[in-house]
Design a protein around this motif. Structure first.
Motif, PDB file in Angstrom:
ATOM      1  N   THR A   1       0.746  -1.279   0.006  1.00 35.41           N
ATOM      2  CA  THR A   1       0.136  -0.112  -0.011  1.00 35.41           C
ATOM      3  C   THR A   1       0.803   1.275   0.163  1.00 35.41           C
ATOM      4  OG1 THR A   1      -1.630  -1.079   1.320  1.00 35.41           O
ATOM      5  CG2 THR A   1      -1.953   1.050   1.081  1.00 35.41           C
TER       6      THR A   1
ATOM      7  N   SER B   1       0.751   3.781  -3.153  1.00 34.12           N
ATOM      8  CA  SER B   1       0.377   5.341  -2.828  1.00 34.12           C
ATOM      9  C   SER B   1       1.645   6.414  -3.332  1.00 34.12           C
ATOM     10  CB  SER B   1       0.062   5.409  -1.397  1.00 34.12           C
ATOM     11  OG  SER B   1       1.227   5.491  -0.485  1.00 34.12           O
TER      12      SER B   1
ATOM     13  N   TRP C   1      -6.008   3.734  -1.681  1.00 35.21           N
ATOM     14  CA  TRP C   1      -6.653   3.320  -0.361  1.00 35.21           C
ATOM     15  C   TRP C   1      -7.944   2.822  -0.569  1.00 35.21           C
ATOM     16  CZ3 TRP C   1     -10.749   5.291   2.725  1.00 35.21           C
ATOM     17  CH2 TRP C   1     -10.902   4.610   4.127  1.00 35.21           C
TER      18      TRP C   1
ATOM     19  N   SER D   1      -3.949   0.227   6.458  1.00 38.77           N
ATOM     20  CA  SER D   1      -3.735   0.767   5.137  1.00 38.77           C
ATOM     21  C   SER D   1      -3.797   2.293   5.026  1.00 38.77           C
ATOM     22  CB  SER D   1      -4.797   0.058   4.119  1.00 38.77           C
ATOM     23  OG  SER D   1      -6.157   0.399   4.626  1.00 38.77           O
ATOM     24  N   GLY D   2      -4.728   3.133   5.835  1.00 41.73           N
ATOM     25  CA  GLY D   2      -4.545   4.536   5.909  1.00 41.73           C
ATOM     26  C   GLY D   2      -3.181   4.720   6.537  1.00 41.73           C
TER      27      GLY D   2
ATOM     28  N   VAL E   1      -0.822   4.896   3.630  1.00 45.70           N
ATOM     29  CA  VAL E   1      -0.942   5.753   2.520  1.00 45.70           C
ATOM     30  C   VAL E   1      -0.317   7.195   2.901  1.00 45.70           C
ATOM     31  CG1 VAL E   1      -2.761   7.258   1.375  1.00 45.70           C
ATOM     32  CG2 VAL E   1      -2.727   4.690   1.510  1.00 45.70           C
TER      33      VAL E   1
END
Length: 200
Positions: free
Chosen positions: A26, A30, A39, A160-161, A164
């Motif tokens: 990820t 990103s 995302w 994952s946030g 990113v």
């Protein structure tokens, strides 16, 4: 819905997923493509994967309770062993993983193509992943698919946030091997909690 089960699922999956290859994937995607769309694609892949794990866990919950608890404890211990073993080479492997996922990223992709690319990369990477196996175990153990789903998917969305938004900064400050050790410790604690619940 049981908030304690939601919190347990969130905590267990969060610390196990943080040092995982999906975090690196990820992060890399990103940096190559638009982060919000990455995302969204990753979140959709996690939605499907968590749904599958919860369904398998619900099916397993029909087995005898002692067997379920024994399997859950074993899964947590296996998770701890995997994370401890991977911790030794995690920092060295990080660069290779970044190159692998950079090659899969499509820097020219925009909008819907970014979402689809991110979805496909994460969907393939997550099959049989430790977080998916732990989700199955948690559903089988607590027989509360909604709570486990919300906790597990929430943890995956949060990880994952982080990847990113602050993934690169986080990896500069905290070694990947340290995150593996924290995840392994949580797995051991979850195994001990499961054994304690069996013997009460």
């Amino acid at each position: 819905m049981d908030l304690l089960v939601v919190a347990l699922a969130f905590g267990a999956i969060f610390v196990v997923e943080l040092p995982d290859k999906t975090f690196i994937a990820t992060l890399v995607m990103s940096t190559k493509m638009r982060p919000l769309f990455v995302w969204i694609g990753v979140a959709l892949a996690f939605l499907v994967q968590t749904g599958v794990a919860v369904g398998l866990g619900k099916a397993a919950s029909f087995l005898p309770e002692q067997l379920i608890h024994s399997i859950a404890a074993l899964m947590f211990l296996i998770g701890a062993v995997i994370l401890f073993r991977e911790a030794r080479s995690a920092d060295a492997d990080e660069a290779g993983q970044e190159e692998e996922y950079a090659a899969k990223s499509d820097a020219d992709a925009h909008g819907f193509r970014v979402v689809v690319t991110s979805f496909l990369v994460l969907f393939a990477a997550e099959w049989g992943d430790l977080s998916q196996l732990l989700t199955i175990s948690l559903v089988a153990k607590y027989d509360d698919p909604v709570s486990v789903f919300l906790g597990a998917w929430g943890a995956l969305l949060a990880v994952s946030g982080l990847a990113v938004i602050v993934g690169r900064l986080l990896l500069q400050r905290v070694k990947l091997s340290a995150l593996h050790y924290v995840g392994a410790t949580v797995c051991v604690l979850m195994a001990l909690l499961t054994v304690w619940e069996m013997t009460r």
